[in-house]
Design a protein around this motif. Structure first.
Motif, PDB file in Angstrom:
ATOM      1  N   ALA A   8      45.967  36.208  35.901  1.00 58.30           N
ATOM      2  CA  ALA A   8      44.645  36.802  35.705  1.00 58.30           C
ATOM      3  C   ALA A   8      43.893  36.958  37.017  1.00 58.30           C
ATOM      4  O   ALA A   8      43.127  37.914  37.199  1.00 58.30           O
ATOM      5  N   GLY A   9      44.105  36.033  37.945  1.00 57.47           N
ATOM      6  CA  GLY A   9      43.435  36.112  39.239  1.00 57.47           C
ATOM      7  C   GLY A   9      43.847  37.323  40.058  1.00 57.47           C
ATOM      8  O   GLY A   9      43.156  37.685  41.016  1.00 57.47           O
ATOM      9  N   MET A  10      44.953  37.968  39.681  1.00 60.40           N
ATOM     10  CA  MET A  10      45.374  39.165  40.404  1.00 60.40           C
ATOM     11  C   MET A  10      44.393  40.317  40.224  1.00 60.40           C
ATOM     12  O   MET A  10      44.340  41.222  41.073  1.00 60.40           O
ATOM     13  N   THR A  36      46.468  33.430  55.923  1.00 59.37           N
ATOM     14  CA  THR A  36      45.108  32.958  55.671  1.00 59.37           C
ATOM     15  C   THR A  36      44.575  33.503  54.357  1.00 59.37           C
ATOM     16  O   THR A  36      44.002  32.766  53.538  1.00 59.37           O
ATOM     17  N   ASN A  37      44.775  34.789  54.124  1.00 53.45           N
ATOM     18  CA  ASN A  37      44.274  35.387  52.893  1.00 53.45           C
ATOM     19  C   ASN A  37      45.062  34.906  51.681  1.00 53.45           C
ATOM     20  O   ASN A  37      44.501  34.751  50.584  1.00 53.45           O
ATOM     21  N   LEU A  38      46.362  34.667  51.860  1.00 49.46           N
ATOM     22  CA  LEU A  38      47.161  34.083  50.787  1.00 49.46           C
ATOM     23  C   LEU A  38      46.588  32.728  50.384  1.00 49.46           C
ATOM     24  O   LEU A  38      46.430  32.428  49.185  1.00 49.46           O
ATOM     25  N   GLY A  83      46.927  38.626  49.645  1.00 50.49           N
ATOM     26  CA  GLY A  83      46.043  37.932  48.720  1.00 50.49           C
ATOM     27  C   GLY A  83      46.425  38.151  47.276  1.00 50.49           C
ATOM     28  O   GLY A  83      46.214  37.275  46.421  1.00 50.49           O
ATOM     29  N   ILE A  84      46.992  39.326  46.958  1.00 48.86           N
ATOM     30  CA  ILE A  84      47.406  39.597  45.580  1.00 48.86           C
ATOM     31  C   ILE A  84      48.442  38.578  45.114  1.00 48.86           C
ATOM     32  O   ILE A  84      48.439  38.145  43.953  1.00 48.86           O
ATOM     33  N   ALA A  85      49.319  38.165  46.013  1.00 53.26           N
ATOM     34  CA  ALA A  85      50.355  37.204  45.642  1.00 53.26           C
ATOM     35  C   ALA A  85      49.825  35.782  45.531  1.00 53.26           C
ATOM     36  O   ALA A  85      50.468  34.927  44.905  1.00 53.26           O
ATOM     37  N   GLY A  86      48.662  35.504  46.107  1.00 54.35           N
ATOM     38  CA  GLY A  86      48.150  34.144  46.132  1.00 54.35           C
ATOM     39  C   GLY A  86      47.840  33.584  44.756  1.00 54.35           C
ATOM     40  O   GLY A  86      48.155  32.423  44.456  1.00 54.35           O
ATOM     41  N   SER A  87      47.225  34.387  43.881  1.00 53.16           N
ATOM     42  CA  SER A  87      46.812  33.886  42.564  1.00 53.16           C
ATOM     43  C   SER A  87      47.995  33.516  41.678  1.00 53.16           C
ATOM     44  O   SER A  87      48.062  32.388  41.167  1.00 53.16           O
TER      45      SER A  87
END
Length: 458
Positions: free
Chosen positions: A370-372, A110-112, A60-64
């Motif tokens: 910033a979303g990270m 999914t979390n990405l 998820g950290i990489a998604g933003s």
């Protein structure tokens, strides 16, 4: 008040808010059932479940930042639809995947997609809501929390049945919400559809073309990349300081329940009340709070209020031990209220500053970075609370509250300094007369001769 009730952005914004409601309803269903599904249907043990959720958090950290990077090159609307379809595919894969290694990949993707979709929704809001983005953010959070509550209620029906088929129905319900959300996003039309990159023209330095008109291509037809957030140490400092400004999420969802169970005499049945209080207060108060934090400097001032509220929450937790069940129950419920108030402030101020402190020509990639802050907090926050804060007992809470309050003061001060730098007039070059010693030398002076510094990034 009439202005607040009318969603900014017109029809596209109304459609997006409905899409958010349906999406989060499905997410609420899955959030309430996922741990039990992996435990009782798939058969994972505690160690495997922890690794699975940890891997999902890292993905998820990489998604933003990935979403922000792509939004500078492709239409936000198309990317958001793609995220919904990715989540649809990976969630349906859970119905047939049983090997643990394959589950790691499926849940990570999914979390990405989840984190990327949330960032793209923020970018959509900056396009359709404009200067009223704080109001739109409040409406979106109210819709999201209402959806989560509705989804949790629907999940309770399936959990009461408890069969494999019931869990599969819950998965399909979440998948259906992704289909509905993707369809609604497609119906928003062109709003938010262009790449969020401001084209640079060949004019004077510091000038740029109108945002959203030329898209990411300048007059030469070539892609004109904006500044990189990864090279902007000032903005990265803001993001780093914003991470502890998101700890209210872990305190509410991890800290309070575990502290109740292991350190107080309060009844365990009180734990669901924390979520109920949080959901109700967010739905009722978020719009009112956003009305007071609609400008960048108001947002910077609100950061300090967040720190003080979190300090009060942590200090109050110390009083929940040793006073009996009734005292502990009252104190813990009061802490849930305070943490929710901190969340209400943070959700508006953090986003407003993330937008305001970013250069307009590269806002998409900056907001992705910033979303990270939220993603890193979701991964690091729970271990911090369980491994350090609660292990130290009441002193741990006092140290945490003091640290967050102190960092909030630093964040406020830094944000105001950067806003001052961004508001300063751009420097202009004044040519001096040529002398006999060679060509003239250009001198940089503040625009207008006011003596203020140029608008360099801090």
């Amino acid at each position: 008040m009439a202005q607040l009730r009318r969603p900014p952005g017109g029809r596209p914004a109304r459609i997006m808010l409905l899409a958010l409601l349906l999406d989060r309803t499905g997410s609420g269903v899955w959030a309430a059932a996922s741990v039990l599904y992996f435990t009782f249907v798939v058969g994972l043990d505690a160690g495997q479940l922890g690794l699975l959720l940890g891997t999902a958090g890292v993905a998820g950290i990489a998604g933003s930042p990935l979403a922000g990077h792509l939004a500078g090159r492709f239409p936000v609307r198309s990317l958001l639809i793609g995220c919904h379809l990715l989540r649809l595919a990976t969630l349906c894969a859970l119905l047939v995947v049983t090997r643990f290694e394959a589950l790691l990949l499926v849940v990570a993707l999914t979390n990405l997609g989840d984190r990327a979709a949330k960032t793209l929704e923020m970018l959509f809001a900056t396009r359709v809501a404009g200067e009223r983005r704080a109001t739109y953010q409040a409406l979106s959070r109210s819709s999201a929390n209402a959806g989560y509550a509705l989804g949790a209620g629907l999940a309770a029906i399936g959990l009461a049945v408890g069969s494999r088929e019931a869990y599969q129905v819950l998965i399909l319900a979440n998948a259906l919400s992704f289909v509905a959300a993707a369809t609604l996003v497609w119906r928003t039309g062109e709003a938010g559809g262009r790449p969020l990159v401001r084209a640079r023209t060949g004019g004077p330095a510091g000038q740029a073309g109108q945002e959203g008109r030329e898209g990411p291509y300048g007059p030469t037809g070539r892609l004109q990349p904006g500044p990189s957030p990864w090279r902007d140490r000032g903005y990265l400092r803001f993001v780093l300081l914003d991470m502890p400004m998101n700890l209210d999420d872990s305190v509410l969802n991890v800290g309070l329940p575990l502290w109740l169970v292991h350190h107080t005499d309060a009844p365990h049945a009180l734990v669901p009340a924390f979520l109920v209080i949080n959901t109700v207060l967010v739905v009722v108060l978020q719009l009112r709070v956003s009305a007071r934090v609609e400008a960048p400097r108001q947002a910077a001032a609100a950061v300090r209020l967040y720190g003080l509220t979190m300090f009060a929450s942590c200090a109050l937790l110390v009083l929940s031990t040793g006073g009996g069940a009734w005292t502990a129950s009252v104190v813990l419920l009061a802490v849930a209220v305070l943490v929710t108030l901190a969340e209400l402030v943070r959700s508006v101020s953090s986003w407003e500053l993330a937008v305001s402190l970013a250069p307009q020509e590269a806002r998409a990639s900056y907001l992705g970075v910033a979303g990270m802050a939220q993603s890193v907090q979701k991964s690091a926050g729970p271990p911090l609370l369980t491994g350090a804060v609660m292990a130290a007992g009441p002193v741990g809470w006092l140290v945490l509250g003091t640290a967050v309050a102190g960092l909030s003061v630093v964040q406020r001060r830094y944000s105001l300094l950067r806003l001052d730098a961004l508001d300063a007039p751009p420097a202009r070059t004044v040519a001096t007369p040529a002398t006999g010693h060679g060509p003239g030398v250009g001198l940089v002076e503040p625009d207008g001769g006011t003596g203020r510094a140029g608008s360099g990034r801090s």
